[in-house]
Structures are given as structure tokens and as C-alpha cells.
Design a protein around this motif. Structure first.
Motif, PDB file in Angstrom:
ATOM      1  N   ASN A   1      32.647  51.281  45.284  1.00 25.19           N
ATOM      2  CA  ASN A   1      34.008  50.829  45.539  1.00 25.19           C
ATOM      3  C   ASN A   1      34.619  50.239  44.286  1.00 25.19           C
ATOM      4  OD1 ASN A   1      34.431  51.193  48.360  1.00 25.19           O
ATOM      5  ND2 ASN A   1      32.796  49.696  48.639  1.00 25.19           N
ATOM      6  N   VAL A   2      35.882  50.518  44.113  1.00 26.34           N
ATOM      7  CA  VAL A   2      36.608  49.793  43.082  1.00 26.34           C
ATOM      8  C   VAL A   2      37.736  49.069  43.797  1.00 26.34           C
ATOM      9  CG1 VAL A   2      38.098  51.747  42.509  1.00 26.34           C
ATOM     10  CG2 VAL A   2      37.756  49.942  40.845  1.00 26.34           C
ATOM     11  N   PHE A   3      38.037  47.906  43.283  1.00 28.56           N
ATOM     12  CA  PHE A   3      38.986  47.041  43.953  1.00 28.56           C
ATOM     13  C   PHE A   3      39.805  46.376  42.864  1.00 28.56           C
ATOM     14  CE2 PHE A   3      39.440  42.631  45.719  1.00 28.56           C
ATOM     15  CZ  PHE A   3      40.536  42.950  46.483  1.00 28.56           C
ATOM     16  N   ALA A   4      41.120  46.483  42.938  1.00 23.38           N
ATOM     17  CA  ALA A   4      41.926  45.988  41.829  1.00 23.38           C
ATOM     18  C   ALA A   4      43.092  45.155  42.335  1.00 23.38           C
ATOM     19  CB  ALA A   4      42.443  47.159  41.010  1.00 23.38           C
ATOM     20  N   TRP A   5      43.471  44.157  41.555  1.00 21.45           N
ATOM     21  CA  TRP A   5      44.631  43.355  41.906  1.00 21.45           C
ATOM     22  C   TRP A   5      45.367  42.954  40.645  1.00 21.45           C
ATOM     23  CZ3 TRP A   5      39.661  41.774  41.732  1.00 21.45           C
ATOM     24  CH2 TRP A   5      39.356  40.628  40.998  1.00 21.45           C
ATOM     25  N   VAL A   6      46.618  42.579  40.833  1.00 17.98           N
ATOM     26  CA  VAL A   6      47.468  42.239  39.698  1.00 17.98           C
ATOM     27  C   VAL A   6      47.601  40.728  39.635  1.00 17.98           C
ATOM     28  CG1 VAL A   6      49.751  42.542  38.696  1.00 17.98           C
ATOM     29  CG2 VAL A   6      48.748  44.348  40.076  1.00 17.98           C
ATOM     30  N   ASP A   7      47.472  40.207  38.438  1.00 11.89           N
ATOM     31  CA  ASP A   7      47.725  38.793  38.258  1.00 11.89           C
ATOM     32  C   ASP A   7      48.510  38.652  36.968  1.00 11.89           C
ATOM     33  OD1 ASP A   7      47.793  36.132  38.426  1.00 11.89           O
ATOM     34  OD2 ASP A   7      45.684  35.787  37.971  1.00 11.89           O
ATOM     35  N   GLY A   8      49.777  38.249  37.085  1.00 11.52           N
ATOM     36  CA  GLY A   8      50.618  38.161  35.906  1.00 11.52           C
ATOM     37  C   GLY A   8      50.806  39.548  35.329  1.00 11.52           C
ATOM     38  N   THR A  53      48.335  41.325  33.966  1.00 10.43           N
ATOM     39  CA  THR A  53      47.031  41.954  33.806  1.00 10.43           C
ATOM     40  C   THR A  53      46.569  42.504  35.144  1.00 10.43           C
ATOM     41  OG1 THR A  53      46.554  40.235  32.207  1.00 10.43           O
ATOM     42  CG2 THR A  53      44.719  41.600  32.892  1.00 10.43           C
ATOM     43  N   VAL A  54      45.894  43.654  35.081  1.00  9.54           N
ATOM     44  CA  VAL A  54      45.280  44.204  36.282  1.00  9.54           C
ATOM     45  C   VAL A  54      43.783  43.938  36.180  1.00  9.54           C
ATOM     46  CG1 VAL A  54      44.814  46.280  37.613  1.00  9.54           C
ATOM     47  CG2 VAL A  54      46.997  46.003  36.467  1.00  9.54           C
ATOM     48  N   TYR A  55      43.234  43.319  37.196  1.00  9.87           N
ATOM     49  CA  TYR A  55      41.809  43.062  37.218  1.00  9.87           C
ATOM     50  C   TYR A  55      41.156  44.034  38.189  1.00  9.87           C
ATOM     51  CZ  TYR A  55      42.980  38.698  34.914  1.00  9.87           C
ATOM     52  OH  TYR A  55      43.436  37.782  34.028  1.00  9.87           O
ATOM     53  N   SER A  56      39.991  44.523  37.840  1.00 10.35           N
ATOM     54  CA  SER A  56      39.311  45.391  38.794  1.00 10.35           C
ATOM     55  C   SER A  56      37.854  44.999  38.890  1.00 10.35           C
ATOM     56  CB  SER A  56      39.436  46.858  38.380  1.00 10.35           C
ATOM     57  OG  SER A  56      38.526  47.140  37.351  1.00 10.35           O
ATOM     58  N   GLU A  57      37.299  45.256  40.055  1.00 17.23           N
ATOM     59  CA  GLU A  57      35.942  44.863  40.352  1.00 17.23           C
ATOM     60  C   GLU A  57      35.267  46.097  40.929  1.00 17.23           C
ATOM     61  OE1 GLU A  57      35.673  40.622  42.107  1.00 17.23           O
ATOM     62  OE2 GLU A  57      35.072  42.010  43.674  1.00 17.23           O
TER      63      GLU A  57
END
Lengths: 201, 213
Positions: B31-38, B40-44
Motif C-alpha cells: 500500500n502507498v498512502f499519501a497526504w498533503v501538508d503545506g 509538500t506531499v508525504y507518502s508512506e
């Protein structure tokens, strides 16, 4: 062993689908309907087995059980694995609906191969039977790994490197499946020999 | 003789187990999971069961299928990048051996001026103070002054940043809820087995009908 959605090219998906359909048809045709409950139980076992993660060191892999399915069911392993894979895809999101055919072939074809290789050795002497059952479990995972490599030929760069990787990663599973299959077969030989192929009263 | 043989098989297989080179993760789902903060896009990236996908290829596409960028996950399975352009993004994780996962970030999640705004956390302190002064000290002569050097854009920016700050925990919680890294639940398992039993019943029913006819 589950290939994810969107990895394979269309041709591979279609080829897998056709092969899986053929195998499932043969399986349904050859299936002894007296034993439909047995097929169901083994399909359930297969369905749940992939949740059992085997953790060895830093790696983790899961049981497949296609060896024991093949030895006990023969061609009927195809419909059993097909159904279990549909449910895994829908409920667990393992694999996927479009790759169902390919995944079915990857896991069920080795079962059938192992059935033809080992099913008539099961009622030979103890040591022969244990060896045959162990090899049945061991080789079916190995063959699955090879088939997985074949399915991925068109998407990954180097075939041999990848097959080595797959086989290396699944080596513990092969050994465990071998042991599990050997135990199952020896146990069934004692308590329910009629479940095994080649049983004569 | 028989006992000896079983013992031997057991010992050898156990030995092989521990010798086995087990560097690769080989689970059944990634699984990849991504979210936006400011900006920057972070993914896990994780395998099913919670193991992280290390050094896996992450590719970012826009909705037309054009590749925007690519990179590899670090030791914790994380990969982050600055938003390249204001567009919806499809983040595809390729963990090898047929494992692939993806996550889509809709364009609404990507904020308005995030690409231009580089000040980030460090710049936050100053505007706060400015806005606090006129509120706490309500004496009239200072009010026009404050509004003089607070342009419309400034206020918008401050509100945006403050909102981001206040919403951060909420968004994080939401992200956790949407997190696809959860394991199959007991009801999934029982449901699946139930389906199989149902099929067996169907098979038995068909067989019994055939026998009657």
C-alpha cells in the motif's frame, strides 16, 4: 504470490484468464461431486492460509498450501483456488479482479503438476510417502515462484535476477509448506486414507 | 529407522530455515498512502501487515498519465516531495515482484498558493504577533495603523496558515482513518469462509437435483 492490479500487460492478463478458465472447467468436470465438501474445506484453508504470515528474520511471507490442495484434489484444485482468490481479492484486496486469471494459474497449475508427480507415491512405504509429500509442498511453491517470474517477464527487466529473488524470498515458505504437507499426508494416511488419491480398500 | 528419518528431515529443514537468506519482504499486498501538508506531499509505503517497503520505487503521475517525478522510499518507507504543480496526482508504488499500489491526491487537497509560499513554519511567528496587537490593545489610535500595514493578501495568508495549523491534527486523524494499511478483519475472514460454504451447498444442491432427475 499475488500479483497486484495494474502491473501486467493486457496480453498476459488475457492469456492467464484463458488458462485459468480452461483449468477451472477441467477441474469442475473432473471433480467428484461426492467430494464437494472436501473441495470447499480446502478452498477455505487456502483462503485463510495467506493470512498466516511466516516471519523469519526481517523477511515475511505467507503460506500458500497449494501443494496439499493439489495432492488431495488434483484438477479440482483449480476451481478451489479460483474461488478462494476471488474472495481474497474482494475481501482482503490481495491481488485483484483483473489479475485473477493469472494468479489462479500461478497457484493452481503447480498443484496439478504436483498431483501428477506425487499422488501415486503416497501409499508407498512411509519414508517414500513423507518424501513425496514434502516435495509436493516444497515444489508447488517453487513452481509458483517460477510461474510468477514468467508472468512478470514482460514488466520487469531481468528474468533470472527476479526469479532468484522470488525463490530466495520464498525459500522458507517452501520448506514450511513441505513440512506441513508431509504432516497432513501422514496424518490423513492414518485417520482418513480415503481422502488421499490412489486409495484402494 | 522411520523415526530417524523424520528426525533427520526435521533437523535439516529447521537448519535451512535459519540459513535462508531472508532480506526481501514478500507479502501479498503493498500500500502507498499519501497526504498533503503545506507545499509538500508525504507518502508512506507499507506491506500488508505493517512492514514498511524500503527502497521501493515511487512514481508520481498527473491525471493525464504524464510522469512528474520519481524517487525511492527511505528506510521507514517514507517518501516526500514538494508539490511540482497544482494538479491532481497519482502516486504509484512499485515494490517489485508484481507488487504495486497507488494513491490518488485530488486537486482540492492541494492548497491555493502552496507552491509560491516558501516561508513555512519559521514565518508563522511574525504575522501572529501582528494580528494579536490590534485585538488585545483595543485603543483606537493604533487600529488604523495596524490595518495600514496588513494588506488583504496578508490577512488571507495569515488565515490560511492559522487554519492549516489548527486543522493539522484533524487532517492527520482523518488520514489515519483512511489509512489502507489495516489488516483484514475477522468479519472479512468469516464472510469469505461463509461464501465457500454457500458454494459447497450450491454444489450439493445441484448434485442432488441431478440425482432426482
Amino acid at each position: 504470490m499475488h500479483i497486484s492490479e495494474g502491473v501486467l500487460s493486457g496480453q498476459v492478463l488475457v492469456a492467464g484468464g484463458v488458462l485459468a478458465a480452461a483449468g477451472t472447467a477441467i477441474g469442475l468436470k473432473k471433480m467428484d461431486y461426492e467430494r464437494v465438501a472436501e473441495v470447499g474445506i480446502l478452498a477455505s484453508a487456502f483462503f485463510v492460509a495467506s493470512l498466516i504470515n511466516v516471519r523469519i528474520g526481517v523477511s515475511s511471507a505467507h503460506l500458500i498450501l497449494n501443494g496439499i490442495l493439489g495432492l488431495l484434489l488434483g484438477w479440482a484444485a483449480f476451481p478451489a483456488i479460483f474461488v478462494a482468490l476471488i474472495l481474497q481479492a474482494v475481501l482482503f484486496q490481495f491481488g485483484g479482479i483483473t489479475v485473477l486469471g493469472v494468479n489462479t494459474v500461478i497457484m493452481a497449475l503447480p498443484s496439478v503438476i504436483c498431483y501428477y508427480l506425487f499422488s501415486n507415491i503416497i501409499f508407498k512405504s512411509n519414508s517414500l510417502a513423507i518424501t513425496a509429500a514434502f516435495l509436493g509442498g516444497f515444489l508447488s511453491v517453487l513452481f509458483s515462484g517460477l510461474l510468477l517470474g514468467v508472468a512478470l517477464i514482460f514488466t520487469e527487466e531481468s528474468f533470472f535476477e527476479m526469479v532468484l529473488l522470488i525463490v530466495g524470498a520464498n525459500f522458507p515458505v517452501m520448506v514450511i509448506e513441505g513440512i506441513v504437507t508431509a504432516f497432513c499426508v501422514m496424518f490423513l494416511r492414518k485417520v482418513r486414507p480415503e481422502m488421499l488419491p490412489g486409495y484402494v480398500k | 529407522m522411520k523415526r530417524l528419518f523424520i528426525k533427520w528431515v526435521g533437523l535439516v529443514s529447521l537448519g535451512l530455515l535459519f540459513l535462508a537468506p531472508g532480506k526481501m519482504a514478500f507479502a501479498h499486498k503493498v500500500n502507498v498512502f499519501a497526504w498533503v501538508d503545506g507545499n509538500t506531499v508525504y507518502s508512506e509505503s507499507k506491506f500488508n501487515g505493517g512492514r514498511v517497503a524500503k527502497d521501493a520505487l515511487v512514481e508520481v503521475f498527473d491525471m493525464n498519465g504524464e510522469k512528474l517525478l520519481e524517487g525511492r522510499t527511505d528506510d521507514k518507507g517514507n517518501f516526500s516531495f514538494a508539490i511540482p504543480e497544482k494538479t491532481a496526482m497519482r502516486i504509484v508504488l512499485k515494490a517489485g515482484m508484481g507488487h504495486q499500489g497507488e494513491w490518488t491526491i485530488p486537486v482540492e487537497e492541494i492548497g491555493g498558493d502552496v507552491i509560491a509560499d516558501e516561508t513555512g513554519e519559521s514565518g508563522m511567528g511574525t504575522p501572529e504577533k501582528i494580528i494579536e496587537t490590534p485585538v488585545s490593545e483595543a485603543d483606537t489610535p493604533k487600529m488604523p495603523n495596524a490595518f495600514n500595514y496588513l494588506s488583504k493578501e496578508d490577512v488571507a495568508g495569515i488565515v490560511e496558515r492559522e487554519l492549516d495549523k489548527k486543522m493539522k491534527p484533524v487532517v492527520e486523524k482523518l488520514n489515519r482513518l483512511l489509512d489502507p494499511h489495516k489488516k483484514p478483519s475477522v468479519s472479512d475472514i468469516i464472510g469469505g469462509i461463509g461464501y465457500i460454504i454457500g458454494l459447497v451447498g450450491l454444489g450439493a444442491y445441484i448434485k442432488s437435483r441431478k440425482e432426482k432427475i
